[in-house]
Design a protein around this motif. Structure first.
Motif, short mmCIF file in Angstrom:
data_model
loop_
_atom_site.label_atom_id
_atom_site.label_comp_id
_atom_site.label_asym_id
_atom_site.label_seq_id
_atom_site.Cartn_x
_atom_site.Cartn_y
_atom_site.Cartn_z
N ASN A 90 0.81 -1.28 0.06
CA ASN A 90 0.02 0.08 -0.08
C ASN A 90 0.93 1.10 -0.05
OD1 ASN A 90 -2.55 -1.30 -0.06
ND2 ASN A 90 -3.06 -0.81 1.88
N ASN A 91 1.91 1.20 0.78
CA ASN A 91 2.65 2.53 0.73
C ASN A 91 3.52 2.54 -0.47
OD1 ASN A 91 2.29 3.05 3.34
ND2 ASN A 91 4.07 1.96 4.40
N ALA A 92 3.82 1.72 -1.16
CA ALA A 92 4.56 1.96 -2.49
C ALA A 92 3.62 2.31 -3.52
CB ALA A 92 5.13 0.51 -2.77
N ALA A 93 2.19 1.90 -3.43
CA ALA A 93 1.26 2.15 -4.49
C ALA A 93 0.71 3.73 -4.14
CB ALA A 93 -0.04 1.32 -4.19
N VAL A 94 0.86 4.14 -2.82
CA VAL A 94 0.56 5.66 -2.49
C VAL A 94 1.72 6.53 -3.16
CG1 VAL A 94 0.18 7.18 -0.80
CG2 VAL A 94 -0.93 5.14 -0.39
N ILE A 95 2.74 6.05 -2.72
CA ILE A 95 3.97 7.00 -3.17
C ILE A 95 4.12 6.80 -4.68
CG2 ILE A 95 6.37 6.96 -3.49
CD1 ILE A 95 4.99 7.95 -0.72
N SER A 96 3.87 5.70 -5.45
CA SER A 96 3.86 5.66 -6.92
C SER A 96 2.58 6.50 -7.48
CB SER A 96 3.73 4.18 -7.29
OG SER A 96 3.82 4.01 -8.67
N LEU A 129 6.82 15.72 3.16
CA LEU A 129 7.84 15.55 2.37
C LEU A 129 8.74 14.65 3.02
CD1 LEU A 129 8.79 16.10 -0.46
CD2 LEU A 129 10.07 18.07 0.48
N HIS A 130 9.17 14.46 4.21
CA HIS A 130 9.99 13.90 5.04
C HIS A 130 9.41 12.22 4.74
CE1 HIS A 130 11.97 11.57 7.97
NE2 HIS A 130 13.02 12.18 8.03
N GLU A 131 8.43 12.22 5.14
CA GLU A 131 7.77 10.87 5.34
C GLU A 131 7.56 10.29 3.93
OE1 GLU A 131 3.91 8.33 7.13
OE2 GLU A 131 4.13 10.58 7.49
N PHE A 132 7.01 11.15 2.93
CA PHE A 132 7.13 10.74 1.39
C PHE A 132 8.30 10.25 0.96
CE2 PHE A 132 7.02 12.02 -3.15
CZ PHE A 132 5.83 11.30 -3.36
N CYS A 133 9.33 11.02 1.51
CA CYS A 133 10.88 10.69 0.49
C CYS A 133 11.20 9.27 1.42
CB CYS A 133 11.88 11.62 1.10
SG CYS A 133 11.52 13.07 -0.16
N THR A 134 10.91 8.98 2.66
CA THR A 134 11.42 7.96 3.24
C THR A 134 10.55 6.94 2.73
OG1 THR A 134 11.68 9.30 5.30
CG2 THR A 134 11.27 6.86 5.61
N LYS A 137 11.63 5.10 -0.57
CA LYS A 137 12.95 4.12 -0.28
C LYS A 137 12.24 2.63 -0.88
CE LYS A 137 15.43 6.84 2.75
NZ LYS A 137 16.16 7.01 3.96
N SER A 138 11.00 2.38 -0.92
CA SER A 138 10.38 0.95 -1.09
C SER A 138 10.30 0.81 -2.45
CB SER A 138 9.26 0.73 -0.43
OG SER A 138 8.27 1.89 -0.82
N LEU A 139 10.28 2.02 -3.59
CA LEU A 139 10.10 1.93 -4.75
C LEU A 139 11.67 1.45 -5.28
CD1 LEU A 139 8.63 5.48 -5.49
CD2 LEU A 139 7.42 3.04 -5.40
N LEU A 147 11.61 10.07 -9.16
CA LEU A 147 11.19 10.93 -8.02
C LEU A 147 12.09 11.98 -7.96
CD1 LEU A 147 8.84 11.44 -6.34
CD2 LEU A 147 9.75 10.00 -4.72
N PHE A 148 13.11 11.76 -7.45
CA PHE A 148 14.04 12.50 -6.85
C PHE A 148 14.64 13.68 -7.72
CE2 PHE A 148 14.95 9.30 -3.47
CZ PHE A 148 14.19 9.83 -2.62
N ARG A 149 14.45 13.19 -9.12
CA ARG A 149 14.94 14.19 -10.00
C ARG A 149 13.51 15.25 -10.18
NH1 ARG A 149 15.96 10.90 -14.40
NH2 ARG A 149 17.23 9.72 -13.13
#
Length: 149
Positions: A90-96, A129-134, A137-139, A147-149
């Motif tokens: 779920n976390n990976a899907a949300v971030i994606s 943003l901190h939680e989003f970037c943390t 890392k599962s991607l 993403l970081f670019r």
């Protein structure tokens, strides 16, 4: 997995949690549904327009609550691993989904750059943003770099 998908859906999760409020080993009936409905507040540092993303965020929180608060003493290793996998997925899907939403990312940074934003709002944006970037890392590495670019 298909059973977990069904019972953790928005339609059934609170009923499942309600059934787990009645534990014969605990003298007092637990009030998990009341806690989840009345005391848990979903704070959005920035509005998320995608209903699917919001639903996954809520589902992930509820599964974590179930795993950490309601069932920790009775979960076997296999079920715990399954719940952790669902949370991770779920976390990976949300971030994606959020990283692919150009409007969301643009809105996030325009709000952070805005001189007309309170310190509390800016703090919430930085924490988000901190939680989003943390969580990103599962991607897979390629998606992280994009993403970081």
């Amino acid at each position: 997995p298909s059973i977990f998908d069904k019972i953790f859906s928005d339609e059934f999760i609170l009923d499942i949690i309600g059934a787990l409020e009645y534990d014969p080993e605990v003298a007092k009936v637990q009030k998990h549904r009341i806690f989840l409905k009345d005391h848990v507040v979903f704070k959005e540092a920035i509005p998320i327009k995608n209903i699917s993303v919001v639903s996954r965020i809520h589902q992930t929180y509820r599964i974590g609550y179930l795993k950490d608060v309601i069932l920790p003493r009775i979960l076997d290793d296999a079920t715990l691993a399954s719940l952790n996998t669902i949370i991770h997925t779920n976390n990976a899907a949300v971030i994606s989904l959020l990283k692919d939403d150009a409007c969301f990312i643009q809105d996030l940074f325009s709000r952070m750059r805005s001189p007309n934003i309170s310190m509390e709002s800016k703090r919430e944006l930085v924490l988000f943003l901190h939680e989003f970037c943390t969580l990103s890392k599962s991607l897979p590495l390629v998606q992280q770099l994009r993403l970081f670019r």
